[in-house]
Design a protein around this motif. Sequence first.
Motif, PDB file in Angstrom:
ATOM      1  N   LEU A 163      86.218 -58.192 -76.278  1.00 25.00           N
ATOM      2  CA  LEU A 163      85.565 -59.476 -76.569  1.00 25.00           C
ATOM      3  C   LEU A 163      84.085 -59.446 -76.177  1.00 25.00           C
ATOM      4  O   LEU A 163      83.237 -59.995 -76.902  1.00 25.00           O
ATOM      5  N   ILE A 164      83.764 -58.800 -75.058  1.00 26.78           N
ATOM      6  CA  ILE A 164      82.360 -58.661 -74.652  1.00 26.78           C
ATOM      7  C   ILE A 164      81.586 -57.884 -75.708  1.00 26.78           C
ATOM      8  O   ILE A 164      80.482 -58.268 -76.110  1.00 26.78           O
ATOM      9  N   MET A 165      82.168 -56.778 -76.177  1.00 33.67           N
ATOM     10  CA  MET A 165      81.502 -55.961 -77.186  1.00 33.67           C
ATOM     11  C   MET A 165      81.323 -56.739 -78.485  1.00 33.67           C
ATOM     12  O   MET A 165      80.262 -56.667 -79.109  1.00 33.67           O
ATOM     13  N   ASN A 166      82.334 -57.499 -78.886  1.00 34.44           N
ATOM     14  CA  ASN A 166      82.196 -58.320 -80.098  1.00 34.44           C
ATOM     15  C   ASN A 166      81.075 -59.329 -79.959  1.00 34.44           C
ATOM     16  O   ASN A 166      80.323 -59.572 -80.904  1.00 34.44           O
ATOM     17  N   LYS A 167      80.964 -59.938 -78.786  1.00 30.51           N
ATOM     18  CA  LYS A 167      79.890 -60.921 -78.552  1.00 30.51           C
ATOM     19  C   LYS A 167      78.519 -60.244 -78.606  1.00 30.51           C
ATOM     20  O   LYS A 167      77.583 -60.770 -79.211  1.00 30.51           O
ATOM     21  N   LEU A 168      78.432 -59.060 -77.989  1.00 26.61           N
ATOM     22  CA  LEU A 168      77.166 -58.319 -78.012  1.00 26.61           C
ATOM     23  C   LEU A 168      76.779 -57.924 -79.435  1.00 26.61           C
ATOM     24  O   LEU A 168      75.599 -57.938 -79.798  1.00 26.61           O
ATOM     25  N   MET A 169      77.772 -57.570 -80.246  1.00 23.70           N
ATOM     26  CA  MET A 169      77.517 -57.110 -81.618  1.00 23.70           C
ATOM     27  C   MET A 169      77.038 -58.232 -82.532  1.00 23.70           C
ATOM     28  O   MET A 169      76.607 -57.962 -83.651  1.00 23.70           O
ATOM     29  N   GLN A 170      77.084 -59.461 -82.060  1.00 20.75           N
ATOM     30  CA  GLN A 170      76.578 -60.563 -82.872  1.00 20.75           C
ATOM     31  C   GLN A 170      75.055 -60.547 -82.937  1.00 20.75           C
ATOM     32  O   GLN A 170      74.482 -61.105 -83.867  1.00 20.75           O
ATOM     33  N   ARG A 176      72.627 -52.915 -84.870  1.00 19.59           N
ATOM     34  CA  ARG A 176      71.951 -51.758 -85.476  1.00 19.59           C
ATOM     35  C   ARG A 176      71.976 -50.557 -84.533  1.00 19.59           C
ATOM     36  O   ARG A 176      72.206 -49.430 -84.958  1.00 19.59           O
ATOM     37  N   PHE A 177      71.736 -50.811 -83.237  1.00 15.20           N
ATOM     38  CA  PHE A 177      71.745 -49.722 -82.260  1.00 15.20           C
ATOM     39  C   PHE A 177      73.152 -49.124 -82.128  1.00 15.20           C
ATOM     40  O   PHE A 177      73.335 -47.908 -82.131  1.00 15.20           O
ATOM     41  N   ALA A 178      74.167 -49.967 -82.040  1.00 17.12           N
ATOM     42  CA  ALA A 178      75.543 -49.503 -81.896  1.00 17.12           C
ATOM     43  C   ALA A 178      76.006 -48.746 -83.130  1.00 17.12           C
ATOM     44  O   ALA A 178      76.807 -47.807 -83.031  1.00 17.12           O
TER      45      ALA A 178
END
Length: 183
Positions: A163-170, A176-178
Motif C-alpha cells: 500500500l505504501i508503494m502504491n501511494k508513492l507510485m501516484q 517514472r523513476f520506479a
Amino acid sequence: MSIQYTIESYYVLAPLFLIFLVTLLGLTKLKIKRFTALQYTLLVTFGFYLLAVFHLVLFPIDVNIGLYANQTPWYKHINFIPILTIDIKTFILNIIMLVPLGMYLPLLNRKYDNTKKAAKLVLILSLSIEVIQMVIGITLGSSRSTDINDIIANTLGGVLGFLIMNKLMQANAIQRFAAKFNL
C-alpha cells in the motif's frame, strides 16, 4: 549418544547468494534475459533482503538430536491461538520485517497490481517460513516456535508495504523513476 551443534546462517546463506549471483550473470551471458544496471540493483538488493529475512527467521539452527536432547514434544512449540497470545514487540517487528517485501513486489513482477494478489503471496511466504521453522524444530530439535501471530503480522507487513508503494507510485516523478527498475 546425543548430537548438539549450531548451524550458522553464513554456512547456508552465503553459498545460496553466490548461486543467485552466478545465475543472474549466467542469464545475461547466455542472452536468456538482459537486465539494466538498475534492474540488477533491484535484484541484488532484493536478494540481500531475502537473505536478511532468512537469517532472522531461521538461523541459527540449534541441532539437538539424541537421547536427552529435546524433552519437549514438538507440538508444544506451535501457537495456534491468534491475537490473544500476541507478543506486541515481536508482532510489530514481524510487520516491519515484511514491509520491504510488499514494496518490492510491484517492481519485481507487474502481475502484483492489487492488494489481494500481494496479500496472497505474502501469506504463502509467511506460512512457508512457519512450516519450515516447524519442520526444523521437529527434525533437528531446534527451539524455534511456530506462531499464527507471526503469519498475521508478516501478512500485514507485506500488505502495508504494498500500500505504501502504491501511494508513492501516484506521484508521476516516482512512477517514472520506479519504471526504470521494473522487470
